[in-house]
Design a protein around this motif. Structure first.
Motif, PDB file in Angstrom:
ATOM      1  N   ARG A   1       0.830  -1.216   0.000  1.00  0.00           N
ATOM      2  CA  ARG A   1       0.000   0.000   0.000  1.00  0.00           C
ATOM      3  C   ARG A   1       0.864   1.265   0.000  1.00  0.00           C
TER       4      ARG A   1
ATOM      5  N   LEU B   1      -1.379  -6.210  -5.351  1.00  0.00           N
ATOM      6  CA  LEU B   1      -2.460  -6.315  -4.367  1.00  0.00           C
ATOM      7  C   LEU B   1      -2.534  -7.709  -3.760  1.00  0.00           C
TER       8      LEU B   1
ATOM      9  N   ILE C   1      -2.839  -7.983   0.088  1.00  0.00           N
ATOM     10  CA  ILE C   1      -3.882  -7.130   0.667  1.00  0.00           C
ATOM     11  C   ILE C   1      -5.191  -7.895   0.721  1.00  0.00           C
TER      12      ILE C   1
ATOM     13  N   THR D   1      -9.275  -8.681   0.806  1.00  0.00           N
ATOM     14  CA  THR D   1     -10.292  -8.335  -0.190  1.00  0.00           C
ATOM     15  C   THR D   1     -10.974  -7.010   0.112  1.00  0.00           C
TER      16      THR D   1
ATOM     17  N   ALA E   1      -3.091  -8.865 -12.314  1.00  0.00           N
ATOM     18  CA  ALA E   1      -3.590  -9.513 -11.097  1.00  0.00           C
ATOM     19  C   ALA E   1      -3.734 -11.016 -11.299  1.00  0.00           C
TER      20      ALA E   1
ATOM     21  N   GLU F   1      -8.568  -4.169  -0.560  1.00  0.00           N
ATOM     22  CA  GLU F   1      -8.391  -4.106  -2.018  1.00  0.00           C
ATOM     23  C   GLU F   1      -9.551  -3.370  -2.675  1.00  0.00           C
TER      24      GLU F   1
ATOM     25  N   THR G   1     -10.667  -9.032  -8.648  1.00  0.00           N
ATOM     26  CA  THR G   1      -9.998  -7.737  -8.681  1.00  0.00           C
ATOM     27  C   THR G   1     -10.258  -6.987  -9.976  1.00  0.00           C
TER      28      THR G   1
END
Length: 600
Positions: free
Chosen positions: A502, A522, A525, A527, A550, A530, A555
């Motif tokens: 992040r 991501l 991270i 859900t 991804a 995200e 996502t």
């Protein structure tokens, strides 16, 4: 031939001698003057010694007379006068030696500074492929250890070479002008001393190199151990690591002891040969005094000369080794400086990006591994669109990101940015308008504030806080004792995986880029977080192009276009709904991930 090759490598440094010529030339002059003051005391001592012999006879001749006291006073004052002359000459020599060091040694420090900057600037220009081929330790050694060795040539080696040459010429001329036979025999052991010292220094250098290599190996082992301490403790391998470290230490001790043994022979051998030269001087000089060709003061003069030549002769081996080591280091530096970056700006064309991207039959093979990463890739992204790329590990997703950032150039095909070939764009101007969050997060050993603001020349606290909020990191940061001024440690070791990702996202979005590339950043991270980040990005990147690589289908469901990759090729592309309707690879991946999420 070897000496010629050595000087050929060191010839690269000639431009620095020219640049600092007004330091170097006065330095040479100061060397000459200081050596003149070094030779003169021997002649003063000869005169004083002869004066003693002559006046002792006169003093004894006036034994019992009042004039004897007067002769004693005059004799004492004369010796004091000669002593003061020797002291004055020594002080003057010391003064010019100081000037010599202030010119030549300072020149070497300036050149060291310039050379380090030149190497570092060259590092900045080199492409990613270069860094994949070379390890960090080797690159660090070139800018530290190698440059330090070169500086020893530029400073001490040159200074002592000039000093030795001038002193040799002055002393040998002085000695042969007095008595050629005595000069020949007095200097006879010195070539043997020079050869012996050179041979001993060669062995010392070889053993020192082995010690440096072992020390480097031990340092790397310790660094790796500390970096992986959590893994070592988790697998209970402390005893095994300790045994390996003991072995590394034992090897270092063995090499060090072998060096100490040869050094223990060095000084006794040197003193033996110098003593031999002094004995020969006294013996041959005594014969010449008996013959009446020289005075007894000349013997004292020659002994001073011989002792003055001792250090220059002993330094020959040291200086030779300095030149050899500097030549080897400069060769490594030259090879590196001749390496040209593969990625360069072919023109200075600067544009304001709108965000249009097009790949036309693009293929790329990694030059260092030979792996064919992508084959005949073609797709188009309109300005402001959200492109998602999904596929298995090794399918070529990250390669597309690297090619877009122009970390590499494609082997075949074209990459167009707003209908301009990416190779023809000014590289710095283009990258300045692109935000990139790499798969492998790298954070600097600095504050959280400075890590987020890294992409900006000047950042306001409000900008940094806003970027942290949009990356869903603000609450974590204010929970730290020092907030945004928290030091995050080496490579961000004090942060969790998700926090590091992040923070890297915040660093990219604070630039407000026209194109934003997320390379599978991501994964660590949850859900919910995200979803918060993606909602913020949807607002921030309105009318700007986004590319998201991804693994999770959830996502990328809202992407304007999705590329499904496998084996370096695009096997499917379209929107989420269109790909689901195809019932192909994307559909299977979605169903599989949905099943995994539902399974308790």
């Amino acid at each position: 031939m070897q000496a010629k090759d050595q000087m050929k490598e060191l010839a690269y440094l000639n431009k620095f001698f020219y640049k600092y010529r007004w330091r170097f030339l006065p330095g040479v002059l100061f060397v000459i003057i200081s050596n003149l003051f070094a030779v003169l005391p021997a002649q003063v001592i000869r005169i004083a010694f002869d004066l003693v012999n002559e006046n002792i006879a006169i003093y004894r001749l006036f034994n019992g007379f009042e004039r004897q006291k007067l002769i004693e006073i005059i004799f004492g004052q004369s010796l004091l006068f000669f002593g003061l002359i020797v002291l004055a000459l020594a002080l003057l020599r010391g003064l010019f030696l100081f000037f010599m060091r202030q010119t030549i040694i300072l020149m070497s420090r300036h050149i060291e500074y310039d050379l380090k900057n030149e190497i570092y600037q060259h590092y900045q220009k080199l492409s990613m492929a270069f860094y994949r081929r070379n390890n960090t330790g080797d690159l660090m050694n070139r800018v530290t250890e190698d440059v330090s060795r070169v500086r020893m040539y530029l400073g001490p080696a040159i200074m002592y070479t000039i000093n030795t040459t001038v002193l040799f010429i002055l002393i040998i001329v002085a000695m042969f002008s007095v008595n050629a036979r005595l000069a020949f025999f007095s200097l006879l052991p010195l070539p043997l001393l020079a050869v012996t010292i050179y041979y001993v220094h060669t062995i010392i250098n070889q053993r020192s190199e082995k010690i440096q290599q072992q020390l480097s190996s031990m340092s790397s082992f310790v660094q790796e151990t500390f970096s992986g301490i959590r893994v070592i403790k988790a697998y209970v391998r402390e005893d095994d690591i300790r045994k390996k470290f003991n072995q590394e230490s034992e090897d270092y001790k063995t090499h060090s002891m072998s060096l100490v043994q040869i050094q223990a022979l060095f000084y006794p051998m040197m003193l033996l040969l110098v003593g031999l030269s002094t004995i020969i001087t006294v013996y041959i000089g005594g014969i010449e005094v008996i013959k009446g060709t020289i005075s007894s003061g000349n013997i004292a003069e020659f002994i001073v000369y011989v002792n003055q030549l001792t250090f220059p002769v002993t330094s020959l081996g040291w200086v030779t080794s300095l030149v050899q080591r500097a030549s080897a280091s400069q060769k490594r530096i030259n090879e590196f400086l001749k390496t040209q970056p593969e990625i360069v700006s072919y023109s200075n064309e600067k544009i304001d990006l709108k965000g249009g991207i097009e790949f036309r039959d693009v293929s790329f093979k990694y030059p260092d591994t030979g792996i064919q990463a992508i084959k005949n890739i073609s797709f188009k992204v309109e300005p402001g669109q959200f492109l998602a790329i999904i596929g298995r590990t090794g399918s070529g997703k990250s390669t597309i990101a690297n090619l877009l950032m122009r970390m590499y150039d494609a082997d075949n095909g074209e990459i167009l940015i707003d209908n301009h070939q990416v190779e023809k764009l000014d590289l710095n101007n283009y990258r300045d308008q692109v935000g990139f969050v790499p798969q492998e997060v790298f954070l600097f050993s600095d504050t959280i504030f400075n890590n987020i603001a890294f992409g900006l020349t000047v950042a306001e606290p409000g900008q940094v806080e806003k970027a942290a909020q949009n990356a869903a990191l603000h609450e974590n940061i204010i929970g730290f004792e020092k907030g945004f001024q928290t030091m995050i440690g080496e490579r961000g070791i004090t942060l969790s995986g998700g926090q590091k990702q992040r923070l890297s996202i915040a660093r990219a979005i604070i630039k407000e880029p026209q194109i934003l590339i997320f390379d599978d950043c991501l994964s660590a991270i949850d859900t919910r977080t995200e979803e918060e980040i993606l909602n913020n990005l949807g607002r921030l990147m309105n009318n700007k192009t986004s590319i998201l690589i991804a693994h999770r289908v959830s996502t990328i469901k809202n992407a304007d276009k999705i590329l499904v990759m496998d084996g370096g090729e695009i096997i499917e592309q379209g929107t989420h709904e269109a790909l689901m309707a195809l019932k192909g690879s994307y559909f299977e991946l979605f169903e599989k991930q949905l099943l995994e999420e539902q399974t308790p």
